[in-house]
Design a protein around this motif. Structure first.
Motif, mmCIF file in Angstrom:
data_model
loop_
_atom_site.group_PDB
_atom_site.id
_atom_site.type_symbol
_atom_site.label_atom_id
_atom_site.label_comp_id
_atom_site.label_asym_id
_atom_site.label_seq_id
_atom_site.Cartn_x
_atom_site.Cartn_y
_atom_site.Cartn_z
ATOM 1 N N VAL A 290 0.846 -1.193 0.000
ATOM 2 C CA VAL A 290 0.000 0.000 0.000
ATOM 3 C C VAL A 290 0.881 1.244 0.000
ATOM 4 O O VAL A 290 1.815 1.352 0.805
ATOM 5 C CB VAL A 290 -0.939 0.014 1.216
ATOM 6 N N THR A 291 0.587 2.175 -0.901
ATOM 7 C CA THR A 291 1.293 3.448 -0.964
ATOM 8 C C THR A 291 0.267 4.575 -0.975
ATOM 9 O O THR A 291 -0.920 4.359 -1.192
ATOM 10 C CB THR A 291 2.173 3.539 -2.224
ATOM 11 N N VAL A 312 -12.258 -2.237 -4.585
ATOM 12 C CA VAL A 312 -10.828 -2.530 -4.477
ATOM 13 C C VAL A 312 -10.628 -3.986 -4.078
ATOM 14 O O VAL A 312 -9.736 -4.686 -4.609
ATOM 15 C CB VAL A 312 -10.161 -1.586 -3.456
ATOM 16 N N GLY A 313 -11.442 -4.468 -3.148
ATOM 17 C CA GLY A 313 -11.344 -5.868 -2.760
ATOM 18 C C GLY A 313 -11.569 -6.807 -3.932
ATOM 19 O O GLY A 313 -10.873 -7.833 -4.064
ATOM 20 N N GLU A 329 -0.048 -3.959 -5.969
ATOM 21 C CA GLU A 329 0.180 -2.682 -5.296
ATOM 22 C C GLU A 329 -1.110 -1.878 -5.310
ATOM 23 O O GLU A 329 -1.787 -1.772 -6.335
ATOM 24 C CB GLU A 329 1.288 -1.893 -5.982
ATOM 25 N N VAL A 330 -1.448 -1.303 -4.165
ATOM 26 C CA VAL A 330 -2.625 -0.442 -4.025
ATOM 27 C C VAL A 330 -2.141 0.950 -3.665
ATOM 28 O O VAL A 330 -1.480 1.136 -2.629
ATOM 29 C CB VAL A 330 -3.591 -0.969 -2.952
ATOM 30 N N VAL A 343 -5.130 -0.050 -8.404
ATOM 31 C CA VAL A 343 -4.670 -1.408 -8.122
ATOM 32 C C VAL A 343 -3.846 -1.870 -9.320
ATOM 33 O O VAL A 343 -4.350 -1.903 -10.453
ATOM 34 C CB VAL A 343 -5.854 -2.354 -7.869
ATOM 35 N N VAL A 344 -2.575 -2.222 -9.068
ATOM 36 C CA VAL A 344 -1.645 -2.561 -10.142
ATOM 37 C C VAL A 344 -1.042 -3.937 -9.873
ATOM 38 O O VAL A 344 -0.664 -4.243 -8.736
ATOM 39 C CB VAL A 344 -0.515 -1.510 -10.260
ATOM 40 N N ASP A 345 -0.976 -4.750 -10.912
ATOM 41 C CA ASP A 345 -0.270 -6.031 -10.797
ATOM 42 C C ASP A 345 0.562 -6.236 -12.056
ATOM 43 O O ASP A 345 0.317 -5.600 -13.086
ATOM 44 C CB ASP A 345 -1.263 -7.192 -10.610
#
Length: 417
Positions: A290-291, A312-313, A329-330, A343-345
């Protein structure tokens, strides 16, 4: 008049007509003043500024009558307006005697407000009498000014036309009122039915999204779990979701508040709910970083916050199920206008256009859910390049759901409208 109760519709119509009359009266006086000023520029030796000053008290009295709106303020306007119209007519008759058509037009412009503002009120006879009184006052004072200045008595054609228009309008409105009263209940019924239909559609969409986020995700987790006893965290999550589904909190759109959090403290409750959602995703084996500023979620409307946390979930659940990676990463941003979560993957990615119509995760649980609270969703992904989902919800544009209703029958649903 759609959506206005039947007993209020005539009053609203009358109010709208009065405001239109007042606006037209102001426009008539402003036009007279502007024409005189233009004439003064063309003929500097003619002293017409006195007529321009005569318009000012009439404008002030229109503002007073608009604010007060009583018969006394109406009478005061006719008295002051009559004096100002005489003042105006005296100056114009003296200075513009050589251009009678201009004089006639200007005198009509200053009498028209007496007809329009005097005609404010309710009731056909009352409006007609007020308008006729205003016209008589204007006609008498302009005739007196003509006699005093020794000029001709102009016919004031525009003022006659205005009087006829006002009377014709109020007569037409009075004749259409009974028909409007008959039609109004049908319009209200149609508006209510449309509202109920939209309400039901919103409930069904949210119910489908929640079922997808809970039941389907749990079934998928059970299918992927190793043989043996069920994971304790997964069991507790399932019990919590079953309790939520069998209750009515989701129907009311109540905000997600974790156990032990203070429901009155919405900001801290929102952050706690956000953190709990992240912990639930981490418990499935997903490494979530989380950032940014997660506390900005707490500044959202409670219903918008609930929608954003659930969306987001679901994005993180999609990473677990489809991305082929165990990291995501959120990032949470606050630009003062909206709360934005990305939300990145770095997983396998996908082509959203090629996603089947039966895949509800992104469409219903993310896009439509965020859209129902006034937000926006953007997705960047392609096969082999990972996925980025950005959800942005304005702080002031959240749309709260309708109140809880019993869905046993149509009458219960209609009471919610």
């Amino acid at each position: 008049m759609l959506g206005i109760p039947t007993h209020l519709a005539p009053r609203v119509n009358a109010w709208s007509t009065v405001r239109a009359f007042h606006a037209a009266a102001i426009g008539s006086l402003v036009a007279a003043a502007v024409l005189l000023l233009l004439y003064r520029l063309d003929a500097p030796n003619d002293h017409v500024l006195g007529a321009v000053l005569a318009v000012v008290p009439m404008l002030v009295m229109i503002a007073v009558h608009t604010h007060v709106g009583t018969w006394r303020s109406g009478v005061a306007f006719l008295v002051v307006g009559g004096i100002c119209a005489w003042w105006f007519a005296t100056v114009v008759q003296r200075e513009l005697a050589d251009v009678p058509w201009v004089t006639s037009y200007l005198l009509s412009l200053v009498v028209v407000p007496l007809v329009l503002v005097g005609g404010s009120g309710s009731g056909t006879v009352r409006v007609a009498l007020w308008s006729a009184s205003g016209f008589v006052v204007g006609r008498v004072v302009t005739a007196v000014a003509a006699v005093q200045s020794g000029g001709p008595d102009h016919p004031l054609v525009l003022a006659w036309v205005t009087l006829g228009f006002v009377i014709a309008l109020v007569v037409a409105v009075s004749r259409s009122t009974p028909r409007s009263e008959r039609v109004q209940p049908e319009l209200l019924r149609s508006a209510r039915e449309e509202h109920v239909t939209a309400y039901r559609a919103g409930i069904e969409a949210e119910a489908a999204a929640i079922l997808h986020d809970t039941v389907l995700n749990h079934l998928n987790a059970i299918a992927l779990a190793p043989a043996g006893p069920m994971d304790e965290h997964l069991a507790r999550t399932m019990e919590s979701d079953v309790a939520m589904l069998t209750g009515r909190a989701w129907l009311a759109g109540d905000p997600v508040v974790p156990d032990g959090a203070d429901p009155a403290d919405t900001a801290s409750g929102a952050v706690a709910a956000f953190e709990r959602m992240l912990d639930e995703q981490r418990a499935t084996g997903l490494q979530v970083t989380v950032t940014g500023d997660p506390s900005s979620v707490g500044r959202l409307d409670p219903h918008a916050m609930t929608a954003l946390v659930r969306a987001v979930g679901q994005c993180l659940a999609n990473v677990t199920k489809h991305a082929g990676t165990d990291t995501a990463e959120v990032s949470v941003f606050d630009d003062g206008v909206a709360c934005t979560v990305m939300v990145v993957d770095d997983g396998r990615g996908f082509d959203e256009q090629a996603t089947g119509a039966d895949r509800m995760g992104l469409r219903n649980s993310v896009r439509e859910r965020i859209g129902r609270v006034g937000g926006d969703v953007q997705v960047w992904s392609s096969p082999g390049s990972g996925t980025s989902v950005m959800m942005s919800v304005p702080y002031t544009a959240a749309i709260g759901p309708a109140p809880v209703v019993h869905l046993a029958g149509d009458d219960d649903v209609e009471r919610a409208s």
